[in-house]
Design a protein around this motif. Structure first.
Motif, short mmCIF file in Angstrom:
data_model
loop_
_atom_site.label_atom_id
_atom_site.label_comp_id
_atom_site.label_asym_id
_atom_site.label_seq_id
_atom_site.Cartn_x
_atom_site.Cartn_y
_atom_site.Cartn_z
N THR A 19 0.84 -1.20 0.00
CA THR A 19 0.00 0.00 0.00
C THR A 19 0.87 1.25 0.00
OG1 THR A 19 -1.85 -1.08 1.11
CG2 THR A 19 -1.73 1.32 1.30
N ARG A 23 1.07 3.81 -3.13
CA ARG A 23 0.58 5.16 -2.86
C ARG A 23 1.69 6.18 -3.13
NH1 ARG A 23 -2.52 4.59 1.88
NH2 ARG A 23 -4.21 4.10 0.45
N ARG A 24 2.89 5.91 -2.65
CA ARG A 24 4.02 6.84 -2.82
C ARG A 24 4.36 7.04 -4.30
NH1 ARG A 24 7.18 4.70 0.89
NH2 ARG A 24 8.22 3.27 -0.52
N LEU A 28 -1.87 4.57 -6.36
CA LEU A 28 -2.93 4.19 -5.42
C LEU A 28 -3.42 5.44 -4.72
CD1 LEU A 28 -4.30 1.63 -4.26
CD2 LEU A 28 -2.54 1.60 -2.52
N GLY A 29 -4.72 5.66 -4.77
CA GLY A 29 -5.30 6.82 -4.09
C GLY A 29 -5.76 6.44 -2.70
N SER A 32 -6.58 0.67 -0.19
CA SER A 32 -5.46 0.01 0.49
C SER A 32 -5.41 -1.45 0.07
CB SER A 32 -5.63 0.07 2.01
OG SER A 32 -5.59 1.39 2.47
N ASP A 62 -10.37 1.67 -6.91
CA ASP A 62 -9.75 3.00 -6.96
C ASP A 62 -9.11 3.19 -8.32
OD1 ASP A 62 -8.77 5.47 -6.27
OD2 ASP A 62 -7.22 4.72 -4.94
#
Length: 74
Positions: A19, A23-24, A28-29, A32, A62
């Motif tokens: 996750t 995300r970084r 990924l918004g 999770s 997402d």
């Protein structure tokens, strides 16, 4: 987890770690990763290192999230 800055085995590829990485990197918004299933691939066919096919499950849709990924370890 091994404590390494980089994952060195399938066991290091936790939902939390994936996750954070996704995300970084902007892939990924709000979703999770909630589970990761790792299947070793390429064993015994001349592949140097370890390969794994990862199947990811998310807590919500997402956008265009990857359902599978390939991980390679030394």
């Amino acid at each position: 987890m091994s404590g390494s800055a980089f994952p060195i085995s399938n066991d290091d590829l936790t939902p939390g770690r994936l996750t954070a990485v996704l995300r970084r990197s902007g892939h990924l918004g709000a979703a999770s990763v909630v589970s990761v299933a790792a299947e070793t691939i390429g064993a015994g066919v001349g592949v140097v290192g370890q390969l794994a096919k990862l199947t990811l499950t998310y807590d919500q849709s997402d956008g265009d999230l990857p359902s599978t990924m390939i991980a390679k370890f030394a």
